[in-house]
Write a protein that holds these residues in place. Structure first.
Motif, mmCIF file in Angstrom:
data_model
loop_
_atom_site.group_PDB
_atom_site.id
_atom_site.type_symbol
_atom_site.label_atom_id
_atom_site.label_comp_id
_atom_site.label_asym_id
_atom_site.label_seq_id
_atom_site.Cartn_x
_atom_site.Cartn_y
_atom_site.Cartn_z
ATOM 1 N N LEU A 118 0.826 -1.209 0.000
ATOM 2 C CA LEU A 118 0.000 0.000 0.000
ATOM 3 C C LEU A 118 0.860 1.259 0.000
ATOM 4 C CD1 LEU A 118 -2.794 -1.027 2.554
ATOM 5 C CD2 LEU A 118 -2.930 -1.010 0.052
ATOM 6 N N ALA A 119 2.043 1.183 0.604
ATOM 7 C CA ALA A 119 2.939 2.342 0.671
ATOM 8 C C ALA A 119 3.462 2.742 -0.706
ATOM 9 C CB ALA A 119 4.103 2.054 1.611
ATOM 10 N N THR A 120 3.406 1.839 -1.672
ATOM 11 C CA THR A 120 3.834 2.173 -3.033
ATOM 12 C C THR A 120 2.809 3.048 -3.745
ATOM 13 O OG1 THR A 120 2.786 0.233 -4.057
ATOM 14 C CG2 THR A 120 5.037 -0.030 -3.190
ATOM 15 N N CYS A 121 1.584 3.084 -3.197
ATOM 16 C CA CYS A 121 0.476 3.874 -3.760
ATOM 17 C C CYS A 121 0.013 3.358 -5.127
ATOM 18 C CB CYS A 121 0.859 5.355 -3.868
ATOM 19 S SG CYS A 121 1.151 6.143 -2.267
ATOM 20 N N ASN A 122 0.365 2.129 -5.469
ATOM 21 C CA ASN A 122 -0.135 1.571 -6.735
ATOM 22 C C ASN A 122 -1.657 1.477 -6.744
ATOM 23 O OD1 ASN A 122 2.414 1.226 -7.883
ATOM 24 N ND2 ASN A 122 2.690 -0.790 -6.956
ATOM 25 N N TRP A 123 -2.258 1.301 -5.574
ATOM 26 C CA TRP A 123 -3.712 1.206 -5.468
ATOM 27 C C TRP A 123 -4.406 2.520 -5.833
ATOM 28 C CZ3 TRP A 123 -5.953 4.264 -1.517
ATOM 29 C CH2 TRP A 123 -5.026 4.831 -0.624
ATOM 30 N N MET A 124 -3.644 3.609 -5.894
ATOM 31 C CA MET A 124 -4.217 4.917 -6.235
ATOM 32 C C MET A 124 -4.153 5.218 -7.733
ATOM 33 S SD MET A 124 -2.787 7.291 -3.105
ATOM 34 C CE MET A 124 -3.606 8.741 -3.785
ATOM 35 N N ASN A 132 -9.814 2.271 -2.499
ATOM 36 C CA ASN A 132 -9.892 2.925 -1.199
ATOM 37 C C ASN A 132 -9.348 1.992 -0.129
ATOM 38 O OD1 ASN A 132 -11.513 5.177 -2.341
ATOM 39 N ND2 ASN A 132 -13.067 3.582 -2.550
ATOM 40 N N ILE A 133 -9.224 2.500 1.088
ATOM 41 C CA ILE A 133 -8.791 1.699 2.232
ATOM 42 C C ILE A 133 -9.729 1.974 3.402
ATOM 43 C CG2 ILE A 133 -6.957 1.246 3.902
ATOM 44 C CD1 ILE A 133 -4.921 2.084 1.824
ATOM 45 N N LEU A 134 -10.230 0.911 4.021
ATOM 46 C CA LEU A 134 -11.051 1.030 5.217
ATOM 47 C C LEU A 134 -10.291 0.418 6.384
ATOM 48 C CD1 LEU A 134 -14.520 -0.138 3.774
ATOM 49 C CD2 LEU A 134 -13.504 2.157 3.749
ATOM 50 N N VAL A 135 -10.125 1.193 7.453
ATOM 51 C CA VAL A 135 -9.395 0.728 8.634
ATOM 52 C C VAL A 135 -10.340 0.778 9.827
ATOM 53 C CG1 VAL A 135 -7.403 1.056 10.128
ATOM 54 C CG2 VAL A 135 -7.248 1.650 7.700
ATOM 55 N N SER A 225 -8.957 8.476 -4.523
ATOM 56 C CA SER A 225 -9.026 7.504 -3.430
ATOM 57 C C SER A 225 -9.473 8.118 -2.106
ATOM 58 C CB SER A 225 -7.654 6.845 -3.237
ATOM 59 O OG SER A 225 -7.284 6.099 -4.370
ATOM 60 N N MET A 226 -9.915 7.226 -1.226
ATOM 61 C CA MET A 226 -10.288 7.610 0.128
ATOM 62 C C MET A 226 -9.703 6.605 1.113
ATOM 63 S SD MET A 226 -14.332 8.604 -0.303
ATOM 64 C CE MET A 226 -14.453 9.165 1.400
ATOM 65 N N MET A 227 -9.426 7.081 2.326
ATOM 66 C CA MET A 227 -9.138 6.203 3.454
ATOM 67 C C MET A 227 -10.106 6.587 4.563
ATOM 68 S SD MET A 227 -5.144 5.265 4.086
ATOM 69 C CE MET A 227 -4.381 6.855 3.777
ATOM 70 N N VAL A 228 -10.778 5.600 5.094
ATOM 71 C CA VAL A 228 -11.754 5.851 6.153
ATOM 72 C C VAL A 228 -11.393 4.985 7.353
ATOM 73 C CG1 VAL A 228 -14.183 5.853 6.789
ATOM 74 C CG2 VAL A 228 -13.523 6.295 4.409
ATOM 75 N N THR A 257 -14.950 -1.452 -3.137
ATOM 76 C CA THR A 257 -13.828 -0.802 -3.830
ATOM 77 C C THR A 257 -12.652 -0.556 -2.881
ATOM 78 O OG1 THR A 257 -14.736 1.405 -3.367
ATOM 79 C CG2 THR A 257 -15.362 0.371 -5.464
ATOM 80 N N SER A 258 -12.593 -1.321 -1.795
ATOM 81 C CA SER A 258 -11.620 -0.986 -0.746
ATOM 82 C C SER A 258 -10.847 -2.183 -0.220
ATOM 83 C CB SER A 258 -12.335 -0.328 0.449
ATOM 84 O OG SER A 258 -13.047 0.827 0.063
ATOM 85 N N TYR A 259 -9.590 -1.909 0.146
ATOM 86 C CA TYR A 259 -8.849 -2.814 1.010
ATOM 87 C C TYR A 259 -9.430 -2.654 2.407
ATOM 88 C CZ TYR A 259 -5.118 -3.397 -2.487
ATOM 89 O OH TYR A 259 -4.400 -3.694 -3.605
ATOM 90 N N ARG A 260 -9.541 -3.758 3.146
ATOM 91 C CA ARG A 260 -10.087 -3.680 4.507
ATOM 92 C C ARG A 260 -9.040 -4.161 5.502
ATOM 93 N NH1 ARG A 260 -15.752 -6.847 3.483
ATOM 94 N NH2 ARG A 260 -15.908 -6.329 1.262
ATOM 95 N N ILE A 261 -8.776 -3.324 6.482
ATOM 96 C CA ILE A 261 -7.801 -3.657 7.515
ATOM 97 C C ILE A 261 -8.495 -3.543 8.866
ATOM 98 C CG2 ILE A 261 -5.604 -3.055 8.581
ATOM 99 C CD1 ILE A 261 -4.785 -1.781 5.924
ATOM 100 N N ALA A 262 -8.635 -4.670 9.559
ATOM 101 C CA ALA A 262 -9.283 -4.691 10.872
ATOM 102 C C ALA A 262 -8.200 -4.869 11.939
ATOM 103 C CB ALA A 262 -10.305 -5.817 10.948
#
Length: 284
Positions: A118-124, A132-135, A225-228, A257-262
């Motif tokens: 994710l730090a490479t920002c390829n997802w953007m 997007n990313i949901l945390v 993109s969004m991060m929530v 449309t998001s990666y999910r990180i719990a």
């Protein structure tokens, strides 16, 4: 009487006058270059030019070899200024959050391989549109640290980022609605490549604000993109948003449309020096 000494003096005088003439011409040229660089807003290019004029080593170099470092100086300067400006406008003001300081304990639900990717920002910048990313996670599990760290990574890659807590966003949406300028606010928010919303699903929303939030998310789909980040698990977002159509539409757009990180585990704040000291005082 020999005329040789007089001839020599005349030649020396002519050479001095010629040097003065060349110096005057060079000064005029430098002044003209300075004016043009100022007009074209090329301060670093001009500074590199002046540095070359003071260094005899550049005198024998080919023109392209001299031009390249001057252009590079301007490019680097502009990149650094742009990065500083983007950091200032991002709302990420604290220096501590960093991917280098991330804690990857097995019981936290955080995989280093995923974060590195994710730090490479390829997802953007995917061909079919940015993701997007949901945390999610309880208080103290590192949600804010994670989204800010990834936000900084996006800034370093040249993206424009805006970090906001959900209560701030809700207030802005309500004020924009009162001023009959919701579209103007959305346009300003959508000018950012990455919009980070922290502490989502804590502030009550009226129907008008839900509609504006849906419009904001919908307009960013496939474009930016969004991060929530939220304390509530994704399964409770519909409950927070209510039983209306807005809830289903908002969650559906983000969920698919998001990666999910719990994030899991105990609060990371419990291990801080301040927390330990307070515990000692309480037990003491």
């Amino acid at each position: 009487m020999s005329v040789a000494p007089n001839i020599m003096k005349t030649m020396e005088k002519a050479m001095k006058n010629n040097d003065k003439s060349k110096c005057f011409e060079q000064t005029q040229i430098t002044t003209a270059i300075a004016a043009m660089c100022h007009e074209l807003k090329l301060p670093s290019f001009f500074q590199a030019y002046m540095d070359q004029m003071k260094d005899p080593a550049f005198a024998e170099m080919a023109f392209p070899d001299r031009l390249h470092p001057m252009l590079k100086a301007e490019v680097v300067s502009r990149s650094e200024k742009r990065l500083a400006r983007n950091y200032k406008e991002s709302g990420i003001n604290d220096a501590l959050p960093s991917l280098d300081r991330m804690i990857y304990d097995n019981d936290r639900g955080l995989r280093k391989a995923l974060i590195d990717d994710l730090a490479t920002c390829n997802w953007m910048r995917l061909e079919n549109g940015p993701l997007n990313i949901l945390v999610t996670g309880m208080a103290g599990t590192g949600k804010t640290w994670l989204v800010k760290s990834l936000g900084k990574a996006a800034l370093e890659h040249g993206y424009r980022v805006l970090y906001m807590r959900a209560p701030q966003l809700v207030e802005k949406l309500r004020l924009a609605r009162q001023d009959n300028e919701p579209a103007k606010l959305r346009n300003r928010l959508n000018s950012k490549d990455l919009l980070i919303i922290d502490d989502f699903a804590m502030t009550p929303l009226d129907e008008a604000t839900k509609d504006d939030l849906l419009s904001l998310i919908d307009e960013r789909q496939g474009r930016a993109s969004m991060m929530v980040a939220s304390q509530r698990p994704l399964s409770q977002w519909c409950e927070y948003l209510g039983s209306g159509l807005h809830a289903d539409a908002i969650v559906d757009r983000l969920r698919n449309t998001s990666y999910r990180i719990a994030l899991k585990g105990r609060s990371l704040r419990e291990g801080t020096a301040i927390a330990k000291r307070l515990q000692e005082v309480e037990e003491g």
